[in-house]
Write a protein that holds these residues in place. Structure first.
Motif, PDB file in Angstrom:
ATOM      1  N   PHE A 122       0.664  -1.241   0.091  1.00  0.00           N
ATOM      2  CA  PHE A 122      -0.102  -0.069   0.085  1.00  0.00           C
ATOM      3  C   PHE A 122       0.793   1.424   0.020  1.00  0.00           C
ATOM      4  CE2 PHE A 122      -3.275  -2.903   1.901  1.00  0.00           C
ATOM      5  CZ  PHE A 122      -4.319  -2.370   0.818  1.00  0.00           C
ATOM      6  N   THR A 123       2.109   1.152   0.705  1.00  0.00           N
ATOM      7  CA  THR A 123       2.952   2.491   0.665  1.00  0.00           C
ATOM      8  C   THR A 123       3.569   2.716  -0.741  1.00  0.00           C
ATOM      9  OG1 THR A 123       3.499   1.887   3.107  1.00  0.00           O
ATOM     10  CG2 THR A 123       4.794   3.341   2.021  1.00  0.00           C
ATOM     11  N   VAL A 124       3.733   1.777  -1.311  1.00  0.00           N
ATOM     12  CA  VAL A 124       4.158   1.626  -2.578  1.00  0.00           C
ATOM     13  C   VAL A 124       3.346   2.274  -3.524  1.00  0.00           C
ATOM     14  CG1 VAL A 124       5.112   0.616  -4.750  1.00  0.00           C
ATOM     15  CG2 VAL A 124       6.212  -0.137  -2.345  1.00  0.00           C
ATOM     16  N   GLY A 125       2.112   2.298  -3.387  1.00  0.00           N
ATOM     17  CA  GLY A 125       0.987   2.822  -4.157  1.00  0.00           C
ATOM     18  C   GLY A 125       0.688   4.251  -4.138  1.00  0.00           C
ATOM     19  N   ILE A 126       1.500   4.969  -3.210  1.00  0.00           N
ATOM     20  CA  ILE A 126       1.612   6.435  -3.034  1.00  0.00           C
ATOM     21  C   ILE A 126       2.640   6.764  -4.130  1.00  0.00           C
ATOM     22  CG2 ILE A 126       2.055   8.415  -1.610  1.00  0.00           C
ATOM     23  CD1 ILE A 126       1.724   6.720   0.800  1.00  0.00           C
ATOM     24  N   MET A 127       3.605   5.915  -4.591  1.00  0.00           N
ATOM     25  CA  MET A 127       4.399   6.841  -5.590  1.00  0.00           C
ATOM     26  C   MET A 127       3.967   6.508  -6.969  1.00  0.00           C
ATOM     27  SD  MET A 127       8.016   5.427  -3.708  1.00  0.00           S
ATOM     28  CE  MET A 127       7.505   3.738  -3.454  1.00  0.00           C
ATOM     29  N   GLY A 138     -17.804  -1.377 -20.158  1.00  0.00           N
ATOM     30  CA  GLY A 138     -19.070  -0.423 -20.229  1.00  0.00           C
ATOM     31  C   GLY A 138     -18.989   0.782 -18.940  1.00  0.00           C
ATOM     32  N   LEU A 139     -18.088   1.018 -18.526  1.00  0.00           N
ATOM     33  CA  LEU A 139     -18.175   2.079 -17.424  1.00  0.00           C
ATOM     34  C   LEU A 139     -17.745   3.440 -17.536  1.00  0.00           C
ATOM     35  CD1 LEU A 139     -16.173  -0.408 -14.700  1.00  0.00           C
ATOM     36  CD2 LEU A 139     -18.582   0.092 -14.866  1.00  0.00           C
ATOM     37  N   LEU A 140     -17.679   3.661 -18.857  1.00  0.00           N
ATOM     38  CA  LEU A 140     -17.366   5.003 -19.276  1.00  0.00           C
ATOM     39  C   LEU A 140     -18.575   5.842 -19.289  1.00  0.00           C
ATOM     40  CD1 LEU A 140     -14.870   4.678 -22.389  1.00  0.00           C
ATOM     41  CD2 LEU A 140     -14.396   5.347 -20.009  1.00  0.00           C
ATOM     42  N   ASN A 141     -18.682   7.053 -18.765  1.00  0.00           N
ATOM     43  CA  ASN A 141     -19.662   7.965 -18.661  1.00  0.00           C
ATOM     44  C   ASN A 141     -20.584   7.415 -17.509  1.00  0.00           C
ATOM     45  OD1 ASN A 141     -19.111  10.259 -20.486  1.00  0.00           O
ATOM     46  ND2 ASN A 141     -19.685   8.640 -22.288  1.00  0.00           N
ATOM     47  N   SER A 142     -20.030   7.052 -16.341  1.00  0.00           N
ATOM     48  CA  SER A 142     -20.694   6.672 -15.439  1.00  0.00           C
ATOM     49  C   SER A 142     -20.366   7.307 -13.958  1.00  0.00           C
ATOM     50  CB  SER A 142     -20.796   4.984 -15.139  1.00  0.00           C
ATOM     51  OG  SER A 142     -19.679   4.469 -14.964  1.00  0.00           O
ATOM     52  N   TYR A 143     -20.962   7.264 -12.929  1.00  0.00           N
ATOM     53  CA  TYR A 143     -20.342   7.446 -11.514  1.00  0.00           C
ATOM     54  C   TYR A 143     -19.337   6.561 -11.214  1.00  0.00           C
ATOM     55  CZ  TYR A 143     -24.199  10.922 -11.206  1.00  0.00           C
ATOM     56  OH  TYR A 143     -25.259  11.988 -11.287  1.00  0.00           O
ATOM     57  N   LEU A 144     -19.388   5.233 -11.456  1.00  0.00           N
ATOM     58  CA  LEU A 144     -18.335   4.252 -10.976  1.00  0.00           C
ATOM     59  C   LEU A 144     -16.975   4.532 -11.832  1.00  0.00           C
ATOM     60  CD1 LEU A 144     -18.732   1.821  -9.229  1.00  0.00           C
ATOM     61  CD2 LEU A 144     -19.032   0.221 -11.300  1.00  0.00           C
ATOM     62  N   ALA A 145     -17.057   5.050 -12.955  1.00  0.00           N
ATOM     63  CA  ALA A 145     -15.889   5.463 -13.545  1.00  0.00           C
ATOM     64  C   ALA A 145     -14.917   6.322 -12.850  1.00  0.00           C
ATOM     65  CB  ALA A 145     -16.038   5.731 -14.896  1.00  0.00           C
ATOM     66  N   LEU A 146     -15.769   7.245 -12.205  1.00  0.00           N
ATOM     67  CA  LEU A 146     -15.004   8.497 -11.578  1.00  0.00           C
ATOM     68  C   LEU A 146     -14.749   7.835  -9.807  1.00  0.00           C
ATOM     69  CD1 LEU A 146     -17.311  11.343 -12.686  1.00  0.00           C
ATOM     70  CD2 LEU A 146     -15.248  10.419 -13.684  1.00  0.00           C
ATOM     71  N   ILE A 147     -15.565   7.199  -9.405  1.00  0.00           N
ATOM     72  CA  ILE A 147     -15.419   6.738  -8.190  1.00  0.00           C
ATOM     73  C   ILE A 147     -14.356   5.902  -7.926  1.00  0.00           C
ATOM     74  CG2 ILE A 147     -16.517   5.371  -5.943  1.00  0.00           C
ATOM     75  CD1 ILE A 147     -19.269   6.894  -7.043  1.00  0.00           C
ATOM     76  N   LEU A 148     -14.179   4.605  -8.620  1.00  0.00           N
ATOM     77  CA  LEU A 148     -13.151   3.507  -8.322  1.00  0.00           C
ATOM     78  C   LEU A 148     -11.778   4.320  -8.589  1.00  0.00           C
ATOM     79  CD1 LEU A 148     -14.804   0.750 -10.588  1.00  0.00           C
ATOM     80  CD2 LEU A 148     -14.604   0.910  -8.009  1.00  0.00           C
ATOM     81  N   PRO A 149     -11.301   4.851  -9.206  1.00  0.00           N
ATOM     82  CA  PRO A 149      -9.824   5.397  -9.481  1.00  0.00           C
ATOM     83  C   PRO A 149      -9.748   6.287  -8.231  1.00  0.00           C
ATOM     84  CG  PRO A 149     -11.026   6.433 -11.271  1.00  0.00           C
ATOM     85  CD  PRO A 149     -11.896   5.702 -10.780  1.00  0.00           C
ATOM     86  N   GLN A 150     -10.643   7.193  -7.702  1.00  0.00           N
ATOM     87  CA  GLN A 150     -10.462   8.026  -6.814  1.00  0.00           C
ATOM     88  C   GLN A 150     -10.351   7.096  -5.263  1.00  0.00           C
ATOM     89  OE1 GLN A 150      -9.944  11.096  -6.965  1.00  0.00           O
ATOM     90  NE2 GLN A 150     -11.211  12.071  -8.305  1.00  0.00           N
ATOM     91  N   VAL A 151     -11.014   6.193  -5.176  1.00  0.00           N
ATOM     92  CA  VAL A 151     -10.866   5.414  -4.106  1.00  0.00           C
ATOM     93  C   VAL A 151      -9.531   4.747  -3.915  1.00  0.00           C
ATOM     94  CG1 VAL A 151     -11.710   3.377  -2.830  1.00  0.00           C
ATOM     95  CG2 VAL A 151     -13.233   4.989  -3.522  1.00  0.00           C
ATOM     96  N   GLY A 152      -9.195   3.907  -5.241  1.00  0.00           N
ATOM     97  CA  GLY A 152      -7.779   3.263  -5.391  1.00  0.00           C
ATOM     98  C   GLY A 152      -6.446   4.216  -5.045  1.00  0.00           C
ATOM     99  N   PHE A 153      -6.592   5.416  -5.642  1.00  0.00           N
ATOM    100  CA  PHE A 153      -5.596   6.138  -5.504  1.00  0.00           C
ATOM    101  C   PHE A 153      -5.448   6.888  -4.046  1.00  0.00           C
ATOM    102  CE2 PHE A 153      -5.059   5.907 -10.029  1.00  0.00           C
ATOM    103  CZ  PHE A 153      -3.653   5.754 -10.158  1.00  0.00           C
ATOM    104  N   ALA A 154      -6.592   6.963  -3.373  1.00  0.00           N
ATOM    105  CA  ALA A 154      -6.585   7.437  -2.011  1.00  0.00           C
ATOM    106  C   ALA A 154      -6.423   6.486  -0.802  1.00  0.00           C
ATOM    107  CB  ALA A 154      -8.059   8.204  -2.002  1.00  0.00           C
TER     108      ALA A 154
END
Length: 277
Positions: free
Chosen positions: A110-115, A133-149
């Motif tokens: 998880f620490t390496v994920g910060i870099m 088929g996730l483009l143009n959806s809320y899920l496409a915006l939520i998943l990467p934000q959660v992953g990188f946070a």
């Protein structure tokens, strides 16, 4: 000696005040400009408004889809915060207080994920979302934000959990609590400041996000406010600056309110993670 200390204190205060002015002035100027007419913005850009007018704000709400963009941003932001807090709090607790063979390696993972830079993942994520088929959806915006946070959020929680006495957990277990009761009834109430810290930090980044929204959505129904502000720039760069300043002012108000109300909890959360209590 006393005069030297006084001069040093004066110099430090002067530096702090100068930095504060440099940081605050653009925001104050932006908000003052949002109350000016187009003519006054051109002729008197650095003065107080001669006539305080809310016409720019009225035009923004009447002529643009700003309310839709605010709604989309709020949905994405608060959905992300719920997932980030739940996942990082539980994962941090497991990594620090539940002994298993891979806990140190998982924490390092998880620490390496910060870099990892966000930019290098955009094309793979775009292809993946297109295939599913996730483009143009809320899920496409939520998943990467959660992953990188998650990496930084988990690190903040693990820093706090490392100072929670194991005797507290052992006493709860002796009293008949299972692991879930220990976490929700004993540990969670202690993490309020840390939780607010994680929420505040991520709230600012997610609310202001441009790169994911601009990459994974082109449908107006899912645009967030950071991308929606582009619509105030017309053809060949023609811009109604009064409306633009009003829209930007509206977009930063939630961030300012969040900071003002939660600042003391953020400071306490940082202290809890840095100093053993």
């Amino acid at each position: 000696m006393k005069s030297k200390k006084t001069a040093l204190s004066f110099l430090l205060y002067f530096i702090v005040i100068a930095i504060l002015i440099v940081q605050i002035y653009p925001v104050v100027w932006l908000m003052l400009s949002s109350f000016k007419s187009s003519i006054e913005l051109t002729t008197k850009p650095f003065s107080l408004p001669t006539v305080w007018s809310f016409a720019n704000y009225a035009d923004v709400f009447r002529e643009s889809d700003l309310l839709l963009y605010i709604k989309n941003t709020a949905i994405v932001t608060f959905s992300c915060l719920v997932l980030i807090i739940f996942l990082s709090a539980t994962a941090g607790f497991a990594l620090v207080k539940m002994n298993f063979k891979l806990n140190s390696k998982l924490l390092l993972f998880f620490t390496v994920g910060i870099m990892i830079p966000i930019q290098v993942t955009l094309i793979p994520l775009f292809i993946m979302y297109k295939d599913f088929g996730l483009l143009n959806s809320y899920l496409a915006l939520i998943l990467p934000q959660v992953g990188f946070a998650l990496p930084l959020s988990i690190l903040i929680f693990t820093s706090f959990y490392s100072y929670v006495p194991n005797e507290l957990i052992e006493a709860a277990v002796i009293d008949g609590c299972n692991i879930y009761q220990v976490f929700y009834k004993i540990i969670s109430p202690l993490t309020i400041n840390t939780t607010v810290t994680v929420a505040s930090i991520n709230f600012i980044f997610i609310w202001n996000d441009f790169i994911f929204s601009n990459t994974f959505t082109n449908d107006k129904q899912y645009k967030t406010i950071a991308v929606g502000l582009q619509e105030f720039i017309g053809a060949f760069g023609a811009t109604d600056w009064g409306q633009t300043f009003a829209a930007i002012s509206i977009s930063i108000i939630p961030i300012i309110i969040t900071y003002l109300f939660l600042n003391k909890y953020v400071m306490a959360g940082v202290s809890d993670g840095a100093v053993k209590g």
